[in-house]
Design an enzyme around this catalytic site. Structure first.
Site, PDB file in Angstrom:
ATOM      1  N   LYS A 281       0.852  -1.193   0.000  1.00 45.69           N
ATOM      2  CA  LYS A 281       0.000   0.000   0.000  1.00 45.69           C
ATOM      3  C   LYS A 281       0.886   1.241   0.000  1.00 45.69           C
ATOM      4  O   LYS A 281       1.871   1.295   0.734  1.00 45.69           O
ATOM      5  CB  LYS A 281      -0.880  -0.047   1.255  1.00 45.69           C
ATOM      6  CG  LYS A 281      -2.133   0.767   1.188  1.00 45.69           C
ATOM      7  CD  LYS A 281      -3.122   0.291   2.242  1.00 45.69           C
ATOM      8  CE  LYS A 281      -4.368   1.144   2.232  1.00 45.69           C
ATOM      9  NZ  LYS A 281      -5.444   0.583   3.024  1.00 45.69           N
ATOM     10  N   GLU A 367     -19.043  -5.162  10.922  1.00 45.73           N
ATOM     11  CA  GLU A 367     -19.926  -4.373  11.778  1.00 45.73           C
ATOM     12  C   GLU A 367     -20.982  -5.243  12.449  1.00 45.73           C
ATOM     13  O   GLU A 367     -21.381  -4.986  13.588  1.00 45.73           O
ATOM     14  CB  GLU A 367     -20.596  -3.254  10.965  1.00 45.73           C
ATOM     15  CG  GLU A 367     -19.659  -2.118  10.558  1.00 45.73           C
ATOM     16  CD  GLU A 367     -18.769  -2.431   9.352  1.00 45.73           C
ATOM     17  OE1 GLU A 367     -18.949  -3.514   8.739  1.00 45.73           O
ATOM     18  OE2 GLU A 367     -17.897  -1.613   9.022  1.00 45.73           O
ATOM     19  N   ARG A 395     -25.369  -1.902   8.043  1.00 45.29           N
ATOM     20  CA  ARG A 395     -25.147  -3.328   7.838  1.00 45.29           C
ATOM     21  C   ARG A 395     -25.469  -4.143   9.081  1.00 45.29           C
ATOM     22  O   ARG A 395     -25.768  -5.328   8.993  1.00 45.29           O
ATOM     23  CB  ARG A 395     -23.685  -3.519   7.454  1.00 45.29           C
ATOM     24  CG  ARG A 395     -23.389  -4.873   6.983  1.00 45.29           C
ATOM     25  CD  ARG A 395     -22.065  -4.928   6.300  1.00 45.29           C
ATOM     26  NE  ARG A 395     -22.161  -4.526   4.910  1.00 45.29           N
ATOM     27  CZ  ARG A 395     -21.139  -4.623   4.060  1.00 45.29           C
ATOM     28  NH1 ARG A 395     -19.987  -5.094   4.475  1.00 45.29           N
ATOM     29  NH2 ARG A 395     -21.272  -4.253   2.811  1.00 45.29           N
TER      30      ARG A 395
HETATM   31  C1  LIG Z   1     -18.757  -2.086   5.515  1.00 42.88           C
HETATM   32  C2  LIG Z   1     -17.556  -1.166   5.518  1.00 42.88           C
HETATM   33  N1  LIG Z   1     -16.923  -0.912   6.678  1.00 42.88           N
HETATM   34  C3  LIG Z   1     -15.851  -0.081   6.699  1.00 42.88           C
HETATM   35  C4  LIG Z   1     -15.400   0.500   5.554  1.00 42.88           C
HETATM   36  C5  LIG Z   1     -14.249   1.502   5.580  1.00 42.88           C
HETATM   37  N2  LIG Z   1     -13.112   1.033   4.803  1.00 42.88           N
HETATM   38  C6  LIG Z   1     -12.875   1.492   3.556  1.00 42.88           C
HETATM   39  S1  LIG Z   1     -11.560   0.801   2.860  1.00 42.88           S
HETATM   40  C7  LIG Z   1     -11.217  -0.082   4.252  1.00 42.88           C
HETATM   41  C8  LIG Z   1     -10.017  -0.965   4.301  1.00 42.88           C
HETATM   42  C9  LIG Z   1     -10.017  -1.889   3.149  1.00 42.88           C
HETATM   43  O1  LIG Z   1      -8.891  -2.713   3.221  1.00 42.88           O
HETATM   44  P1  LIG Z   1      -8.571  -3.626   1.992  1.00 42.88           P
HETATM   45  O2  LIG Z   1      -9.804  -4.290   1.509  1.00 42.88           O
HETATM   46  O3  LIG Z   1      -7.447  -4.510   2.374  1.00 42.88           O
HETATM   47  O4  LIG Z   1      -8.149  -2.609   0.868  1.00 42.88           O
HETATM   48  P2  LIG Z   1      -6.852  -1.681   0.820  1.00 42.88           P
HETATM   49  O5  LIG Z   1      -7.317  -0.296   1.148  1.00 42.88           O
HETATM   50  O6  LIG Z   1      -5.847  -2.189   1.801  1.00 42.88           O
HETATM   51  O7  LIG Z   1      -6.377  -1.770  -0.579  1.00 42.88           O
HETATM   52  C10 LIG Z   1     -12.167   0.147   5.235  1.00 42.88           C
HETATM   53  C11 LIG Z   1     -12.178  -0.452   6.574  1.00 42.88           C
HETATM   54  C12 LIG Z   1     -16.100   0.210   4.365  1.00 42.88           C
HETATM   55  N3  LIG Z   1     -15.763   0.754   3.201  1.00 42.88           N
HETATM   56  N4  LIG Z   1     -17.156  -0.621   4.373  1.00 42.88           N
END
Ligand SMILES: Cc1ncc(C[n+]2csc(CCOP(=O)(O)OP(=O)(O)O)c2C)c(N)n1
Length: 641
Positions: A281, A367, A395
């Protein structure tokens, strides 16, 4: 002209010689840093998927092949390679969305921003391919973070069940959500990451055996198709193969040739395949690579050289006020524990986690689990504070209703980013919580109007041990304190006028807007009293009798007008036989296009002038006073005298 500028779609990308792909990747990184620094946006995740996205669009034929992005925050590179290179208004009004958008491009099949959904989508699309006899590929890209969500596992269970239904899952494993991804799955991915012995053995075998005449190739082929037990001797294939998914990897996600080769192999397989790509990242931008907090997951507009924000904040954020108060509450009350769904920093729980590492739980992007696990903690006598963004509580509705509320559990849900958030678009506005939670028996909702109230109401909430409570507040900076003149019952009186024309019920952080509305109406000869109920569910018993003395009641809330506080107040007045008209001002029940918060508020009429105009028009229609011209028609704010 950069190479990137010459790529107007996947066809141009496919025509580019392999030798120029690294140059293209460098161009894209440069573009991303410059563009996202100007507008703000998801920088770190996109820097991590540059090579992966190039490989995907070289191997597959989008849009006939469906390339799907989980959450969608990492789709900027995909946008750049599918003809969208004007990032000048990214996430701004009329500009590109920060997520996939069907209105923007035929290459965007789904639009989301709520995590962990993509495997469900892919399952449905793959089933449809089978029914309709379509040969196209379905490719779902999901992060290791999003893979912690329950929906992803429900989908995997279904995907793995159909051995003959092609579907490609690309796991973009950068070991992080915002912070490091946690849990058993993360540990398992870590094991896979470090045990690529089998793939290395195969690579060695391919090289050696294929050069061996006659027996070499057949031997290699049979090794390739070797039984799982044999493979496990070299490397544990782990639970993905146990589930019935073919596992390919781990692959260096920054090696375009390696990713292309893995994807081509996956595309030839007639069943579900999981391609495990390792990425970094924030890749290629040293400040992001070094950043321990979140690798520049999301940035505001900033100087790309110094990373200094272009618009320095003008005061503490709601999140930081909450975080500091949680720290104090934690010191006083050892029974208070905290839960985050993979967003420790963004929801302000990092100081609490540092001070009380044994009392914080990061449950992953889960969640639903956060809510039910909190019910368990509360049943055992602790008081959990679950901090999530308002939109993500949607959710967990059933868990809040059936596990927390039905069991009368003392759980406090802290909803950050409530109300219009703006730039993240339709799905990120926190505009549903006060509607869906209205139906939850026993649940109480606090909407603090300023930092003092947030601190006070958070304490009131954690003192309630026999029912769920919600404390909701918006994004960004807490404004000035708004003092109360007096408290009547549960209502804070923020402005008093002896003339009983308008009772303005102000919800949460809209107190400033309401006081401005009152000033405007006051200038035009109308007497306005403003009250803040503080706890907006249940409706305070003092409100109906107070309202009975006014000509009109107006409720102003940063929530959907459908079933929100305005509806609840109107119902309470009806129940008390108080026959005063109620006007409710809130967010229309639409999906709102992305734009700055202020622009969205203006578009939906949540501004002092608009609200004052409408209240005045209501009075005019009823009594023919207070306005010029034809009192029966809806008036523009300027018509008010
Ligand atoms: C249901 C939900 N909860 C929390 C989030 C907030 N959120 C957005 S991106 C993320 C992290 C995603 O991690 P990953 O899938 O590994 O993608 P990366 O950003 O590391 O590429 C979170 C927790 C969300 N988008 N949806």
């Amino acid at each position: 002209m950069s190479i990137l500028e010459n790529i107007r779609g996947p066809r141009d990308l496919k025509a580019l010689p392999e030798t120029r792909l690294d140059e293209l990747a460098a161009d894209i990184r440069h573009f991303l840093v410059e563009a996202v620094a100007r507008t703000g946006g998801h920088l770190g995740p996109n820097l991590g998927v540059v090579e992966l996205t190039i490989a995907l669009h070289r191997v597959f034929d989008s849009p006939a092949d469906r390339v799907l992005w989980d959450t969608g925050h990492q789709s900027y590179v995909h946008k750049l390679l599918t003809g969208r290179q004007d990032f000048s208004k990214l996430r701004g009004k009329g500009g590109l969305s920060g997520y996939p958008s069907r209105a923007e491009s035929e290459h965007d099949i789904i639009e989301n921003s709520h995590a962990s959904t993509v495997l469900g989508w892919a399952d449905g699309l793959a089933k449809a391919n089978q029914v309709l006899g379509r040969p196209d590929h379905v490719v779902a890209v999901i992060g290791d973070g999003a893979l912690t969500g329950g929906m992803a596992w429900e989908a995997l269970n279904n995907i793995a069940a159909a051995k003959d239904r092609p579907l490609i899952i690309v796991v973009n494993d950068n070991e992080r959500s915002y912070g490091p991804t946690i849990g058993g799955l993360a540990n398992h991915l870590a094991t896979l990451r470090t045990t690529d012995g089998y793939e290395r053995f195969l690579a060695w075998g391919k090289d050696r055996l294929q050069r061996t005449p006659v027996v070499g190739r057949p031997l290699y082929e049979s090794l390739h198709g070797a039984k799982k037990g044999f493979k496990d001797a070299f490397a544990p294939q782990g639970m993905f193969e146990d589930l019935g998914l073919k596992y390919v990897g781990p692959i260096d996600g920054h090696d375009i040739a390696a990713v292309e080769s893995a994807l081509r192999r996956a595309a030839r397989f007639h069943g579900p395949v999981l391609v495990h790509c390792l990425t970094q990242k924030g890749r290629g931008y040293p400040a992001a690579e070094r950043d321990e907090a979140d690798r520049f997951h999301t940035v505001g507009a900033m100087d790309p050289l110094t990373c200094e924000p272009l618009a320095p904040s003008n005061g503490p954020s709601w999140t930081s006020v909450f975080g500091a108060e949680m720290l104090r509450i934690g010191a006083e009350r050892p029974g208070v524990v905290a839960i985050t769904a993979a967003m420790l920093q963004p929801v302000g729980l990092a100081p609490f986690a540092a001070a009380y590492p044994g009392r914080i739980y990061d449950v992953g992007i889960a969640e639903q689990h956060a809510a039910t696990s909190a019910a368990g903690l509360a049943t055992a006598g602790l008081h959990p504070v679950v901090a999530v963004y308002a939109t993500f509580l949607n959710r967990a509705f059933d868990q809040v209703l059936m596990d927390v509320a039905l069991h009368k559990c003392g759980v406090t849900f802290v909803l950050d980013r409530a109300g219009v958030t703006g730039v993240d678009g339709a799905s990120h506005n926190g505009m549903w919580d006060m509607s869906i939670l209205q139906v939850v028996p026993g649940l109480r909702i606090a909407a603090p109007r300023d930092a003092d109230q947030l601190r006070a109401q958070l304490r009131e909430a954690v003192d309630i041990d026999d029912a769920p409570t919600v404390v909701r507040f918006p994004k960004e900076t807490v404004g000035e304190a708004v003092p109360a003149l007096e408290r009547i019952g549960g209502l804070d009186v923020l402005r008093r006028d002896p003339r009983p024309d308008v009772l303005l019920v102000s919800v949460g952080a809209l107190a400033g807007t309401c006081l401005a509305v009152a000033e405007l109406l006051g200038e035009r000869g109308l007497g306005v009293t403003v009250v803040d109920p503080r706890w907006v569910k249940p409706v305070d018993a003092t409100l109906p009798p107070l309202a009975a003395g006014f000509r009109v009641v107006a409720v102003v809330e940063d929530n959907s007008r459908a079933g929100g506080v305005g509806s609840a107040v109107a119902q309470a007045l009806r129940d008390a036989d108080v026959d005063v008209p109620v006007r409710d001002f809130g967010i229309p029940p639409d999906f709102l296009a992305h734009a700055k918060r202020g622009e969205v508020l203006a578009d939906i009429g949540l501004t002092p002038a608009e609200i004052a105009g409408r209240i005045s028009a209501t009075l005019a229609r009823r009594n023919g006073v207070g306005v010029v011209g034809d009192a029966s028609k809806e008036l523009a704010p300027d018509d008010i005298v």
